[in-house]
Design a protein around this motif. Structure first.
Motif, PDB file in Angstrom:
ATOM      1  N   GLU A  10     -23.761 -33.485   5.204  1.00 62.79           N
ATOM      2  CA  GLU A  10     -24.870 -32.545   5.211  1.00 62.79           C
ATOM      3  C   GLU A  10     -26.100 -33.311   4.762  1.00 62.79           C
ATOM      4  OE1 GLU A  10     -24.142 -29.004   2.923  1.00 62.79           O
ATOM      5  OE2 GLU A  10     -22.133 -28.789   3.749  1.00 62.79           O
ATOM      6  N   ARG A  11     -27.261 -32.905   5.294  1.00 62.93           N
ATOM      7  CA  ARG A  11     -28.514 -33.555   4.938  1.00 62.93           C
ATOM      8  C   ARG A  11     -29.487 -32.527   4.393  1.00 62.93           C
ATOM      9  NH1 ARG A  11     -30.236 -37.395   9.792  1.00 62.93           N
ATOM     10  NH2 ARG A  11     -31.698 -38.107   8.203  1.00 62.93           N
ATOM     11  N   ALA A  12     -30.453 -33.000   3.641  1.00 59.38           N
ATOM     12  CA  ALA A  12     -31.500 -32.131   3.105  1.00 59.38           C
ATOM     13  C   ALA A  12     -32.307 -31.532   4.254  1.00 59.38           C
ATOM     14  CB  ALA A  12     -32.418 -32.933   2.175  1.00 59.38           C
ATOM     15  N   ALA A  13     -32.847 -30.338   4.038  1.00 65.64           N
ATOM     16  CA  ALA A  13     -33.597 -29.647   5.081  1.00 65.64           C
ATOM     17  C   ALA A  13     -35.000 -30.224   5.294  1.00 65.64           C
ATOM     18  CB  ALA A  13     -33.695 -28.166   4.735  1.00 65.64           C
ATOM     19  N   VAL A  14     -35.529 -30.896   4.289  1.00 64.69           N
ATOM     20  CA  VAL A  14     -36.897 -31.419   4.385  1.00 64.69           C
ATOM     21  C   VAL A  14     -36.892 -32.941   4.403  1.00 64.69           C
ATOM     22  CG1 VAL A  14     -37.928 -29.399   3.286  1.00 64.69           C
ATOM     23  CG2 VAL A  14     -37.195 -31.304   1.871  1.00 64.69           C
ATOM     24  N   ASP A  15     -37.933 -33.512   4.984  1.00 68.63           N
ATOM     25  CA  ASP A  15     -38.054 -34.973   5.044  1.00 68.63           C
ATOM     26  C   ASP A  15     -38.092 -35.549   3.639  1.00 68.63           C
ATOM     27  OD1 ASP A  15     -38.059 -35.098   7.801  1.00 68.63           O
ATOM     28  OD2 ASP A  15     -40.228 -34.821   7.942  1.00 68.63           O
ATOM     29  N   PRO A  16     -37.446 -36.654   3.395  1.00 70.59           N
ATOM     30  CA  PRO A  16     -36.865 -37.591   4.338  1.00 70.59           C
ATOM     31  C   PRO A  16     -35.429 -37.252   4.752  1.00 70.59           C
ATOM     32  CG  PRO A  16     -36.760 -38.547   2.161  1.00 70.59           C
ATOM     33  CD  PRO A  16     -37.455 -37.212   2.026  1.00 70.59           C
ATOM     34  N   LYS A  17     -34.983 -36.043   4.535  1.00 72.66           N
ATOM     35  CA  LYS A  17     -33.666 -35.565   4.989  1.00 72.66           C
ATOM     36  C   LYS A  17     -32.525 -36.498   4.586  1.00 72.66           C
ATOM     37  CE  LYS A  17     -35.640 -32.835   8.657  1.00 72.66           C
ATOM     38  NZ  LYS A  17     -35.801 -32.608  10.062  1.00 72.66           N
ATOM     39  N   VAL A  18     -32.486 -36.797   3.307  1.00 71.96           N
ATOM     40  CA  VAL A  18     -31.425 -37.657   2.777  1.00 71.96           C
ATOM     41  C   VAL A  18     -30.080 -36.932   2.855  1.00 71.96           C
ATOM     42  CG1 VAL A  18     -32.964 -38.910   1.231  1.00 71.96           C
ATOM     43  CG2 VAL A  18     -31.789 -36.854   0.411  1.00 71.96           C
ATOM     44  N   PHE A  19     -29.023 -37.678   2.844  1.00 70.02           N
ATOM     45  CA  PHE A  19     -27.688 -37.084   2.807  1.00 70.02           C
ATOM     46  C   PHE A  19     -27.476 -36.447   1.436  1.00 70.02           C
ATOM     47  CE2 PHE A  19     -27.157 -40.232   6.163  1.00 70.02           C
ATOM     48  CZ  PHE A  19     -26.525 -39.467   7.132  1.00 70.02           C
ATOM     49  N   THR A  20     -26.945 -35.235   1.433  1.00 74.24           N
ATOM     50  CA  THR A  20     -26.668 -34.539   0.173  1.00 74.24           C
ATOM     51  C   THR A  20     -25.173 -34.364  -0.054  1.00 74.24           C
ATOM     52  OG1 THR A  20     -26.902 -32.396   1.288  1.00 74.24           O
ATOM     53  CG2 THR A  20     -28.872 -33.302   0.191  1.00 74.24           C
ATOM     54  N   GLN A  21     -24.390 -34.322   1.004  1.00 68.80           N
ATOM     55  CA  GLN A  21     -22.930 -34.199   0.930  1.00 68.80           C
ATOM     56  C   GLN A  21     -22.327 -35.132   1.975  1.00 68.80           C
ATOM     57  OE1 GLN A  21     -21.020 -31.944  -0.977  1.00 68.80           O
ATOM     58  NE2 GLN A  21     -22.868 -31.247  -2.017  1.00 68.80           N
ATOM     59  N   ILE A  22     -21.335 -35.894   1.571  1.00 68.38           N
ATOM     60  CA  ILE A  22     -20.600 -36.755   2.504  1.00 68.38           C
ATOM     61  C   ILE A  22     -19.123 -36.632   2.171  1.00 68.38           C
ATOM     62  CG2 ILE A  22     -20.176 -39.125   3.297  1.00 68.38           C
ATOM     63  CD1 ILE A  22     -23.066 -39.781   2.434  1.00 68.38           C
ATOM     64  N   HIS A  23     -18.313 -36.365   3.207  1.00 69.15           N
ATOM     65  CA  HIS A  23     -16.859 -36.324   3.004  1.00 69.15           C
ATOM     66  C   HIS A  23     -16.216 -37.308   3.976  1.00 69.15           C
ATOM     67  CE1 HIS A  23     -12.946 -34.934   1.834  1.00 69.15           C
ATOM     68  NE2 HIS A  23     -12.622 -34.925   3.112  1.00 69.15           N
ATOM     69  N   MET A  24     -15.340 -38.150   3.440  1.00 66.80           N
ATOM     70  CA  MET A  24     -14.607 -39.123   4.246  1.00 66.80           C
ATOM     71  C   MET A  24     -13.119 -38.791   4.189  1.00 66.80           C
ATOM     72  SD  MET A  24     -16.550 -42.677   3.253  1.00 66.80           S
ATOM     73  CE  MET A  24     -16.476 -42.445   1.484  1.00 66.80           C
ATOM     74  N   HIS A  25     -12.536 -38.537   5.374  1.00 71.31           N
ATOM     75  CA  HIS A  25     -11.096 -38.267   5.439  1.00 71.31           C
ATOM     76  C   HIS A  25     -10.427 -39.465   6.111  1.00 71.31           C
ATOM     77  CE1 HIS A  25      -7.353 -36.084   5.568  1.00 71.31           C
ATOM     78  NE2 HIS A  25      -7.225 -36.521   6.812  1.00 71.31           N
ATOM     79  N   PHE A  26      -9.549 -40.125   5.363  1.00 76.30           N
ATOM     80  CA  PHE A  26      -8.842 -41.313   5.840  1.00 76.30           C
ATOM     81  C   PHE A  26      -7.476 -40.925   6.391  1.00 76.30           C
ATOM     82  CE2 PHE A  26     -11.814 -42.731   2.685  1.00 76.30           C
ATOM     83  CZ  PHE A  26     -12.233 -43.984   3.101  1.00 76.30           C
ATOM     84  N   THR A  27      -7.134 -41.464   7.542  1.00 76.98           N
ATOM     85  CA  THR A  27      -5.781 -41.383   8.073  1.00 76.98           C
ATOM     86  C   THR A  27      -5.252 -42.809   8.099  1.00 76.98           C
ATOM     87  OG1 THR A  27      -6.340 -39.459   9.435  1.00 76.98           O
ATOM     88  CG2 THR A  27      -4.316 -40.649   9.995  1.00 76.98           C
ATOM     89  N   VAL A  28      -4.288 -43.072   7.226  1.00 75.00           N
ATOM     90  CA  VAL A  28      -3.735 -44.411   7.064  1.00 75.00           C
ATOM     91  C   VAL A  28      -2.331 -44.412   7.644  1.00 75.00           C
ATOM     92  CG1 VAL A  28      -3.150 -46.207   5.398  1.00 75.00           C
ATOM     93  CG2 VAL A  28      -5.092 -44.699   4.960  1.00 75.00           C
ATOM     94  N   SER A  29      -2.034 -45.402   8.472  1.00 74.59           N
ATOM     95  CA  SER A  29      -0.692 -45.472   9.062  1.00 74.59           C
ATOM     96  C   SER A  29      -0.012 -46.779   8.683  1.00 74.59           C
ATOM     97  CB  SER A  29      -0.776 -45.327  10.584  1.00 74.59           C
ATOM     98  OG  SER A  29      -1.570 -46.342  11.133  1.00 74.59           O
ATOM     99  N   GLY A  30       1.277 -46.694   8.540  1.00 72.45           N
ATOM    100  CA  GLY A  30       2.073 -47.865   8.189  1.00 72.45           C
ATOM    101  C   GLY A  30       3.472 -47.445   7.786  1.00 72.45           C
TER     102      GLY A  30
END
Length: 71
Positions: A10-30
């Motif tokens: 998710e990014r901020a609504a106003v400029d410079p519209k920085v990222f406010t939320q980041i989610h990383m989902h990893f799928t690891v195989s082995g």
């Protein structure tokens, strides 16, 4: 044997519209992957070794999750 990452954000609504939320989902195989080892590798990458995560973490709440798939 493999690692894929799906990133949502998710990014901020106003400029410079920085990222406010980041989610990383990893799928690891082995074969015979220990859940604790995968969790630790993701944690260390996120908190210590990934300069992008450290930089983006200044403005964004970064979360991670993972799943282990058999290879």
């Amino acid at each position: 044997s493999g690692c894929q990452v799906k990133v949502t954000s998710e990014r901020a609504a106003v400029d410079p519209k920085v990222f406010t939320q980041i989610h990383m989902h990893f799928t690891v195989s082995g074969k015979n992957l220990a859940e604790a080892a995968v969790a630790r590798a993701i944690q260390m990458s996120h908190e210590k070794y990934c300069s992008a995560s450290v930089m983006l973490g200044k403005t964004a709440d970064i979360t991670t999750s993972f799943e282990i798939a058999s290879a």
